[in-house]
Design a protein around this motif. Structure first.
Motif, short mmCIF file in Angstrom:
data_model
loop_
_atom_site.label_atom_id
_atom_site.label_comp_id
_atom_site.label_asym_id
_atom_site.label_seq_id
_atom_site.Cartn_x
_atom_site.Cartn_y
_atom_site.Cartn_z
N THR A 86 54.71 43.75 30.74
CA THR A 86 55.56 41.69 31.79
C THR A 86 53.83 40.78 31.96
O THR A 86 52.96 41.44 31.22
N VAL A 87 54.30 39.56 32.31
CA VAL A 87 53.44 38.85 32.81
C VAL A 87 52.60 39.46 32.93
O VAL A 87 51.14 38.54 32.43
N ASP A 88 52.27 39.54 33.86
CA ASP A 88 52.08 40.22 35.34
C ASP A 88 50.61 40.75 34.22
O ASP A 88 49.06 41.27 34.61
N GLN A 89 51.47 42.36 34.27
CA GLN A 89 50.43 43.38 33.51
C GLN A 89 49.62 42.30 32.04
O GLN A 89 48.79 43.35 32.37
N ARG A 90 50.38 41.86 31.46
CA ARG A 90 49.63 41.30 30.31
C ARG A 90 48.33 40.73 31.11
O ARG A 90 47.39 40.59 30.59
#
Length: 200
Positions: A86-90
């Motif tokens: 996800t964007v948050d994980q990236r």
């Protein structure tokens, strides 16, 4: 996109104030010159908003639009974390790598393990047996053990081979926590050997 600091009206007034003085340069709202300046104002407001966005994007903890550029600069995404992040994980990966100074100490690797979701993991180091220093009952390790260490993961998931259930050919056991192995293997000193154990 971030909001601009000034409105189109602010920019219209500022641009109009820059016009020369004189009878052929009327500045009142009904004039052609005022209408032209009002036409330019949205462009200045849009550029202002983009500049404000750049301030947000310049930091890895808040970036969204420049996330691919941050990842390219830091050699991400990390193949150890697998696809479909996800964007948050990236963003978390970018921030983690950006602030990481590296290291080879036990404390450093415990910090890495904590960020990977193993805050209670411990590390065991080994030393060769020393006559006159180590007591009776101490494991007799050879000199090569100074290059060996073990990570104890309390939540390690091990799937053992089961007769009648598992298929042949197949491994005698498999471990589900592949991401942590990949990351540690990438970060560990190249001359060392590391294993993982499950300590409940």
């Amino acid at each position: 996109m971030a909001d601009s600091l000034f409105s189109t009206l602010d920019y219209t007034q500022a641009l109009t104030a820059l016009l020369p003085r004189g009878r052929v340069w009327p500045k009142d709202p009904g004039s052609a010159q005022h209408a032209v300046m009002a036409g330019f104002a949205p462009t200045f407001q849009r550029l202002d908003a983009r500049a404000q966005t750049l301030l947000v994007e310049a930091f890895p903890a808040t970036t969204t639009e420049l996330l691919p550029e941050w990842e390219d600069s830091l050699g991400l995404p990390d193949p150890c974390d697998g696809p479909d992040q996800t964007v948050d994980q990236r963003r978390a990966q970018v921030l983690n790598k950006f602030v990481s100074a590296g290291g080879q100490s036990v404390l450093y690797f415990e910090g890495v393990l904590a960020r990977l979701g193993y805050p209670t993991a411990t590390i065991t180091q080994y030393a060769p047996f020393r006559v006159g220093i180590d007591h009776v009952g101490f494991p007799i390790y050879g000199i090569e053990w100074i290059y060996h260490w073990t990570i104890n993961l309390p939540t390690l998931s091990i799937f053992w081979f089961e007769v009648g259930v598992s298929s042949v050919p197949g491994p005698l056991f498999a471990i589900s926590d592949q991401a942590v192995f990949c990351v540690i293997d990438d970060l560990k000193p190249a001359h060392t050997t590391v294993d993982f154990t499950n300590i409940p």
